[in-house]
Design a protein around this motif. Structure first.
Motif, PDB file in Angstrom:
ATOM      1  N   HIS A  94       0.848  -1.141  -0.067  1.00 55.38           N
ATOM      2  CA  HIS A  94      -0.067  -0.066   0.040  1.00 55.38           C
ATOM      3  C   HIS A  94       0.922   1.310   0.178  1.00 55.38           C
ATOM      4  N   LEU A  95       0.484   2.325  -0.530  1.00 54.27           N
ATOM      5  CA  LEU A  95       0.870   3.566  -0.720  1.00 54.27           C
ATOM      6  C   LEU A  95       0.251   4.490   0.240  1.00 54.27           C
ATOM      7  N   THR A  96       1.113   5.211   1.321  1.00 55.75           N
ATOM      8  CA  THR A  96       0.176   6.084   2.019  1.00 55.75           C
ATOM      9  C   THR A  96      -0.265   7.427   1.424  1.00 55.75           C
ATOM     10  N   LYS A  97       0.145   7.810   0.252  1.00 51.77           N
ATOM     11  CA  LYS A  97      -0.344   9.076  -0.318  1.00 51.77           C
ATOM     12  C   LYS A  97      -0.381   8.923  -1.916  1.00 51.77           C
ATOM     13  N   PRO A  98      -1.167   9.370  -2.602  1.00 52.89           N
ATOM     14  CA  PRO A  98      -1.400   9.143  -4.197  1.00 52.89           C
ATOM     15  C   PRO A  98       0.002   9.675  -4.923  1.00 52.89           C
ATOM     16  N   LEU A  99       0.469   8.770  -5.743  1.00 52.05           N
ATOM     17  CA  LEU A  99       1.713   8.993  -6.617  1.00 52.05           C
ATOM     18  C   LEU A  99       1.051   9.784  -7.842  1.00 52.05           C
ATOM     19  N   ALA A 100       1.328  10.790  -8.254  1.00 49.33           N
ATOM     20  CA  ALA A 100       0.791  11.679  -9.553  1.00 49.33           C
ATOM     21  C   ALA A 100       2.039  11.706 -10.336  1.00 49.33           C
ATOM     22  N   ALA A 101       1.727  11.518 -11.576  1.00 48.84           N
ATOM     23  CA  ALA A 101       2.882  11.579 -12.633  1.00 48.84           C
ATOM     24  C   ALA A 101       2.466  12.169 -13.961  1.00 48.84           C
ATOM     25  N   ALA A 102       3.255  12.834 -14.696  1.00 49.01           N
ATOM     26  CA  ALA A 102       2.872  13.468 -15.934  1.00 49.01           C
ATOM     27  C   ALA A 102       4.033  13.355 -16.907  1.00 49.01           C
ATOM     28  N   ARG A 103       3.774  13.118 -18.052  1.00 46.29           N
ATOM     29  CA  ARG A 103       4.960  13.190 -19.154  1.00 46.29           C
ATOM     30  C   ARG A 103       4.386  13.832 -20.555  1.00 46.29           C
ATOM     31  N   ALA A 104       5.442  14.436 -21.025  1.00 42.22           N
ATOM     32  CA  ALA A 104       5.240  14.996 -22.262  1.00 42.22           C
ATOM     33  C   ALA A 104       5.916  13.682 -23.461  1.00 42.22           C
ATOM     34  N   LEU A 105       5.283  13.296 -24.288  1.00 40.29           N
ATOM     35  CA  LEU A 105       5.668  12.351 -25.127  1.00 40.29           C
ATOM     36  C   LEU A 105       5.828  12.859 -26.767  1.00 40.29           C
ATOM     37  N   VAL A 106       6.989  12.882 -27.316  1.00 37.66           N
ATOM     38  CA  VAL A 106       7.364  13.296 -28.595  1.00 37.66           C
ATOM     39  C   VAL A 106       7.895  12.115 -29.441  1.00 37.66           C
ATOM     40  N   SER A 107       7.399  12.085 -30.635  1.00 33.72           N
ATOM     41  CA  SER A 107       7.854  11.251 -31.624  1.00 33.72           C
ATOM     42  C   SER A 107       8.160  11.561 -32.841  1.00 33.72           C
ATOM     43  N   GLN A 108       9.082  11.238 -33.573  1.00 32.38           N
ATOM     44  CA  GLN A 108       9.627  11.814 -34.930  1.00 32.38           C
ATOM     45  C   GLN A 108       9.804  10.588 -35.707  1.00 32.38           C
ATOM     46  N   GLN A 109       8.984  10.346 -37.023  1.00 35.38           N
ATOM     47  CA  GLN A 109       9.224   9.384 -37.748  1.00 35.38           C
ATOM     48  C   GLN A 109      10.251   9.516 -38.565  1.00 35.38           C
TER      49      GLN A 109
END
Length: 271
Positions: free
Chosen positions: A156-171
């Motif tokens: 169990h976690l005692t606090k929520p874990l928040a995450a964010a990412r910027a995803l970039v792709s180039q063909q």
């Protein structure tokens, strides 16, 4: 570390700026047959999350197992399952949960026990930032929330874990793709929690090897102040258009050094 992250961050920003221009050109409308777009691209097995998004009505299941072997001590095995569902307005909903397998019982008396069982539940969503899906250049945002008091009590976690990412792709041409992630995660929502947050950056290259096989290779770094670096590489096989199996191997280059081996399966319907 600052000298390392600045070039990568600059590259992410340049690709993001180029994405908005490229996505509006006529070429973006004739890219659906490129392997980088047509082939199934799961969000596992490495650290890099792909910019690939499902269309409304599609769903994709991804499962995998990874064995971690530290330089000293017993290894650990963990599995993860991810459900991705295509939603309207260029959004994808996600539900993930892992499982830490029970390790062998320690032979030494008094040795510390290792927690095992179901890991906390993770809710997430992808959001398209580019003007067109499946363009040669693409920018997507990923947000995730790991819920406390879910999974087995020992994990169990005692606090929520928040995450964010910027995803970039180039063909690259019609066959290969370069993808980068820049992310941040923190436990809790207070301003003080931000000072304990962790950064993540990745850079990956992938592409086909013939009609049914493909490869993947990445480098990544994670941490804050003191960073852990690593690499992952793998091969995949696509026996059917919406089915992919993969095997991978990885190695950390700093921090607590360990080697990883893994495998998994991804299924997308309709393909």
């Amino acid at each position: 570390m600052r000298k390392t992250t600045l070039p990568l961050l600059s590259g992410v920003l340049l690709l993001g700026a180029h994405s908005n221009l490229q996505a509006q050109t006529p070429d973006a409308h004739n890219n659906l047959d490129a392997p980088f777009v047509r082939h199934i691209r799961p969000d596992r097995p490495g650290q890099t999350v792909t910019t690939s998004m499902l269309r409304p009505g599609q769903f994709q299941v991804e499962v995998g197992t990874q064995r971690e072997l530290p330089a000293a001590g017993l290894g650990t095995t963990a599995s993860v399952g991810l459900l991705r569902v295509g939603f309207f307005n260029h959004m994808e909903l996600r539900l993930a949960q892992g499982y830490v397998h029970q390790p062998p019982r320690p032979t030494r008396e008094g040795a510390p026990t290792v927690a095992f069982g179901l890991a906390p539940l993770i809710l997430g969503a992808k959001w398209l930032a580019s003007t067109r899906q499946d363009a040669r250049s693409q920018v997507v945002f990923l947000t995730e929330l790991t819920l406390p008091q879910t999974g087995d009590r020992s994990l169990h976690l005692t606090k929520p874990l928040a995450a964010a990412r910027a995803l970039v792709s180039q063909q690259i041409g019609q066959r290969y793709g370069l993808e980068a992630n820049l992310g941040f995660s923190q436990s809790g929502f207070r301003a003080a929690d931000t000072k304990q947050g962790q950064f993540l950056y990745t850079l990956a290259l992938n592409g086909p090897l013939g009609k049914r096989f493909g490869f993947f290779a990445e480098g990544y770094g994670t941490g804050r102040g003191s960073y852990t670096y690593g690499t992952t590489a793998g091969l995949n096989w696509r026996p059917l258009p919406g089915l992919r199996l993969d095997v991978t191997a990885g190695r950390t280059l700093g921090g607590h050094q360990h080697t990883t081996f893994g495998g998994g399966l991804s299924l997308r319907l309709p393909h």
